[in-house]
Design an enzyme around this catalytic site. Sequence first.
Site, PDB file in Angstrom:
ATOM      1  N   ALA A 142      29.291  34.233  88.942  1.00 20.06           N
ATOM      2  CA  ALA A 142      28.994  35.497  87.803  1.00 20.06           C
ATOM      3  C   ALA A 142      29.202  34.816  87.242  1.00 20.06           C
ATOM      4  CB  ALA A 142      30.280  36.224  88.543  1.00 20.06           C
ATOM      5  N   ASN A 171      40.060  40.883  85.670  1.00 21.20           N
ATOM      6  CA  ASN A 171      40.808  40.102  86.927  1.00 21.20           C
ATOM      7  C   ASN A 171      41.394  40.052  87.229  1.00 21.20           C
ATOM      8  OD1 ASN A 171      39.574  39.041  84.313  1.00 21.20           O
ATOM      9  ND2 ASN A 171      40.216  36.915  85.439  1.00 21.20           N
ATOM     10  N   GLN A 210      34.531  42.313  89.461  1.00 22.52           N
ATOM     11  CA  GLN A 210      35.793  42.452  90.729  1.00 22.52           C
ATOM     12  C   GLN A 210      35.925  44.732  90.845  1.00 22.52           C
ATOM     13  OE1 GLN A 210      38.595  41.077  91.333  1.00 22.52           O
ATOM     14  NE2 GLN A 210      38.080  38.913  89.860  1.00 22.52           N
ATOM     15  N   SER A 250      29.237  38.977  91.928  1.00 21.64           N
ATOM     16  CA  SER A 250      29.591  37.960  92.707  1.00 21.64           C
ATOM     17  C   SER A 250      30.462  37.777  94.243  1.00 21.64           C
ATOM     18  CB  SER A 250      30.888  37.066  92.229  1.00 21.64           C
ATOM     19  OG  SER A 250      31.027  36.020  92.811  1.00 21.64           O
ATOM     20  N   ALA A 251      29.263  37.382  95.406  1.00 17.60           N
ATOM     21  CA  ALA A 251      29.666  37.409  96.477  1.00 17.60           C
ATOM     22  C   ALA A 251      31.039  37.376  97.110  1.00 17.60           C
ATOM     23  CB  ALA A 251      28.943  36.580  97.819  1.00 17.60           C
ATOM     24  N   HIS A 252      31.505  36.141  96.651  1.00 15.13           N
ATOM     25  CA  HIS A 252      32.759  35.974  97.682  1.00 15.13           C
ATOM     26  C   HIS A 252      34.017  36.678  96.853  1.00 15.13           C
ATOM     27  CE1 HIS A 252      34.939  33.999  93.654  1.00 15.13           C
ATOM     28  NE2 HIS A 252      34.027  33.191  93.812  1.00 15.13           N
ATOM     29  N   CYS A 258      41.519  30.942  88.355  1.00 15.04           N
ATOM     30  CA  CYS A 258      40.718  29.779  87.071  1.00 15.04           C
ATOM     31  C   CYS A 258      41.735  29.773  85.875  1.00 15.04           C
ATOM     32  CB  CYS A 258      39.949  30.485  86.454  1.00 15.04           C
ATOM     33  SG  CYS A 258      38.500  31.850  87.951  1.00 15.04           S
TER      34      CYS A 258
END
Length: 410
Positions: free
Chosen positions: A79, A159, A187, A207-209, A334
């Site tokens: 992302a 997030n 998210q 985003s995949a994760h 993050c």
Amino acid sequence: MKSSNDNHKAVYMDYAATSPVDPVVLEKMIPYYQVKFGNATSRNHKFGWEAEEAVETAREHVAKLINASAKEIIFTSGATESNNLALQGVVNMYKQKGNHIITCVNEHKAVLDPANYLGTLGYDITFLPVDGQGMIDLAQLADAITPKTILISLMAVNNETGNIYPTAEIGKLAKEKGILFHTDATQAVGKIEIDVDKMGIDLLSLSAHKMYGPKGEGALYVRRKNPRVRLGAVQHGGGHERGMRSGTLNVPGIVGLGEACRLCHTRFKEDFQYISKLRKMLLDGLTKEVDMMVVNSHPEKCVPNILNISFEYIEGESLMMGIDLIAVSSGSACTSASLEPSYVLKNAGLGDELAHSSIRFSFGRFTTLDDVQFTIDSMKRVVKKLREMSPLYELVKEGVDLSTISWSAH
Ligand SMILES: Cc1ncc(COP(=O)(O)O)c(C=O)c1O
């Protein structure tokens, strides 16, 4: 302070930072590392065709989850890259039309930083404020629009708090004004229903994760009709992904993202109901067992998998250390390397202390009822212990109004 229950396994309550890969996803990915390892752009042999076919199937799965068409999906490394490509790509293509972008103070750094970067290049960036619940005001958004506005970039779900933004209303406004609308839906996708058509979204990052897929894989949705969005590439090379994102495709990662999207689509109701049940159990349990908490997530407009709470008269770091068997975030994962209190909560009017004592619990498909119960029990124990050491808490309990106390030594 050590946990009283050191025999208990560690409990993961940080799904909004990253999620484990679903075994079904992993199984789909593995052949693409060794057996079907071809380069998806090798057009002249079976290995390439096999890889290309897998990539195109994944593209369809990603598109289906957000009601897009496969051709509108561009694969990226996640992302952060999708957001950078959206903002810079629009500017590169539409700078003749205008130089103004609207975003919000509570975006993830992966939007704030590219926006600030564009600011240093001379673009005019408006950062909308948020209200006491961390929400934006649509009237303020409408007022911020100028004839020079080329892009509105506002996240679908925050997030840190899990708050759901009024994406469909923003999309409608953007359409009325003929302005492109990008949403960072990292998210949101797989957690709440996202429909790029119904919501008037022109560009969407995912985003995949965050959805049981692998790390380092993501996508950017780029609308092809009404209007056809064009992006000026940021990364130049072999012309992959319709020239918008050059670089050899991460086939196993893409297969993983596709499968993760397919699972989120087929399991949507089941996941939503189960995870909502976990959230209710956690919130009810904490409300019953712990006093003086401030729930920072919006009471209704919040995803089921995130619950952000501040614990008054407790220092956040001590709390995190006390519950060392439970993986949570204080603020965004993050940015938690810094000790700055969360800007997301501070922008919503929370004082430094409450922002510091905030915990983001986030959970998912593999969280058990036992994990939630262990979290409630641990929080009860640790909060009690820390409060016993807090003179402020004692005073408040005795009914003293702290604002009337003069703290200075005479
Ligand atoms: C809202 C939001 N945007 C962007 C990102 C960055 O995603 P990625 O790790 O795929 O680069 C995150 C991850 O924390 C996020 O929560």
